[in-house]
Design a protein around this motif. Structure first.
Motif, PDB file in Angstrom:
ATOM      1  N   SER A  55       0.806  -1.218   0.000  1.00 55.74           N
ATOM      2  CA  SER A  55       0.000   0.000   0.000  1.00 55.74           C
ATOM      3  C   SER A  55       0.842   1.272   0.000  1.00 55.74           C
ATOM      4  O   SER A  55       0.299   2.357   0.153  1.00 55.74           O
ATOM      5  CB  SER A  55      -0.932   0.003   1.216  1.00 55.74           C
ATOM      6  OG  SER A  55      -0.173  -0.010   2.395  1.00 55.74           O
ATOM      7  N   HIS A  56       2.154   1.138  -0.165  1.00 53.92           N
ATOM      8  CA  HIS A  56       3.003   2.323  -0.203  1.00 53.92           C
ATOM      9  C   HIS A  56       4.144   2.093  -1.193  1.00 53.92           C
ATOM     10  O   HIS A  56       4.791   1.052  -1.171  1.00 53.92           O
ATOM     11  CB  HIS A  56       3.569   2.615   1.191  1.00 53.92           C
ATOM     12  CG  HIS A  56       4.132   3.988   1.322  1.00 53.92           C
ATOM     13  ND1 HIS A  56       5.403   4.305   0.899  1.00 53.92           N
ATOM     14  CD2 HIS A  56       3.590   5.126   1.805  1.00 53.92           C
ATOM     15  CE1 HIS A  56       5.623   5.583   1.131  1.00 53.92           C
ATOM     16  NE2 HIS A  56       4.539   6.105   1.674  1.00 53.92           N
ATOM     17  N   TYR A  95       2.846  -1.801  -6.489  1.00 54.31           N
ATOM     18  CA  TYR A  95       2.040  -0.842  -5.754  1.00 54.31           C
ATOM     19  C   TYR A  95       0.998  -0.306  -6.709  1.00 54.31           C
ATOM     20  O   TYR A  95       1.313   0.112  -7.813  1.00 54.31           O
ATOM     21  CB  TYR A  95       2.917   0.302  -5.241  1.00 54.31           C
ATOM     22  CG  TYR A  95       2.138   1.535  -4.845  1.00 54.31           C
ATOM     23  CD1 TYR A  95       1.403   1.562  -3.676  1.00 54.31           C
ATOM     24  CD2 TYR A  95       2.130   2.657  -5.656  1.00 54.31           C
ATOM     25  CE1 TYR A  95       0.687   2.682  -3.323  1.00 54.31           C
ATOM     26  CE2 TYR A  95       1.416   3.785  -5.297  1.00 54.31           C
ATOM     27  CZ  TYR A  95       0.696   3.789  -4.137  1.00 54.31           C
ATOM     28  OH  TYR A  95      -0.015   4.898  -3.796  1.00 54.31           O
ATOM     29  N   TYR A  97      -2.148   2.397  -6.675  1.00 54.31           N
ATOM     30  CA  TYR A  97      -2.857   3.400  -5.887  1.00 54.31           C
ATOM     31  C   TYR A  97      -4.345   3.086  -5.878  1.00 54.31           C
ATOM     32  O   TYR A  97      -4.945   2.838  -6.916  1.00 54.31           O
ATOM     33  CB  TYR A  97      -2.630   4.796  -6.476  1.00 54.31           C
ATOM     34  CG  TYR A  97      -3.413   5.872  -5.757  1.00 54.31           C
ATOM     35  CD1 TYR A  97      -3.034   6.293  -4.499  1.00 54.31           C
ATOM     36  CD2 TYR A  97      -4.535   6.437  -6.334  1.00 54.31           C
ATOM     37  CE1 TYR A  97      -3.744   7.247  -3.827  1.00 54.31           C
ATOM     38  CE2 TYR A  97      -5.259   7.403  -5.673  1.00 54.31           C
ATOM     39  CZ  TYR A  97      -4.857   7.816  -4.418  1.00 54.31           C
ATOM     40  OH  TYR A  97      -5.584   8.756  -3.753  1.00 54.31           O
TER      41      TYR A  97
END
Length: 142
Positions: A55-56, A95, A97
Motif C-alpha cells: 500500500s506504499h 504498488y 494506488y
C-alpha cells in the motif's frame, strides 16, 4: 455412514492444494518483519513467481531490495518440512494506488400520501380496479 471428517476431506480434496498454498503464503507474510507485513495488501503465487501488493510505493522498493528475507523464511519453513510446495524463484512487488472509499451520500426519502397516485394504465378494466383501490385508501381514516 461416513464420518464428517471423511466427507469434508472429499469435498475439499480438489481445492486442497490451493488452500495449502494460501495458508503457507499467509504464514510467510506473518513471519515477515512487522514494518513490512502491515502494509502488504495482497499476495499470490503464480507458477514460480510470488506477487506481493503493497500500500506504499517506498515499501515496494524496500521489499524488492530485501527479498532475501522472504527467501530465508521460505528456506526455514522447508527445513521444518512445511510449505514444501511453495518454492518461488522470483519475487515481484507492486504498488497500485487505490482511492480511499468515499463516505456514503445521504439518502433522502420522499414520502407521498397513500391515496394520491396517478393511474397511467390504458386498459379500462385495470383503470377501474385502480380507482376502487384508490377510493378504498382514501375512505379509510388515518
Amino acid at each position: 455412514m461416513k464420518k464428517a471428517k471423511d466427507i469434508l476431506k472429499h469435498l475439499f480434496n480438489p481445492f486442497n492444494d490451493k488452500l495449502q498454498e494460501k495458508r503457507c503464503l499467509k504464514k510467510i507474510i506473518a513471519l515477515m518483519p512487522r514494518k513490512y507485513n502491515k502494509y502488504i495488501t495482497s499476495y499470490s503465487l503464480k507458477g514460480e513467481i510470488l506477487y506481493i501488493n503493497v500500500s506504499h510505493p517506498a515499501l515496494r522498493q524496500e521489499i524488492f531490495y530485501n527479498k532475501n528475507i522472504i527467501f530465508s523464511i521460505i528456506k526455514t519453513l522447508h527445513k521444518a518440512n512445511q510449505c514444501n510446495s511453495i518454492n518461488p524463484k522470483k519475487i515481484v512487488t507492486f504498488y497500485k494506488y487505490q482511492k480511499p472509499l468515499a463516505p456514503p451520500k445521504e439518502i433522502k426519502f420522499y414520502i407521498k400520501e397513500a391515496g394520491k397516485f396517478e393511474i397511467k394504465t390504458k386498459k379500462e378494466n385495470l383503470r377501474k380496479k385502480f380507482e376502487e383501490i384508490k377510493n378504498l385508501i382514501n375512505s379509510k381514516p388515518g
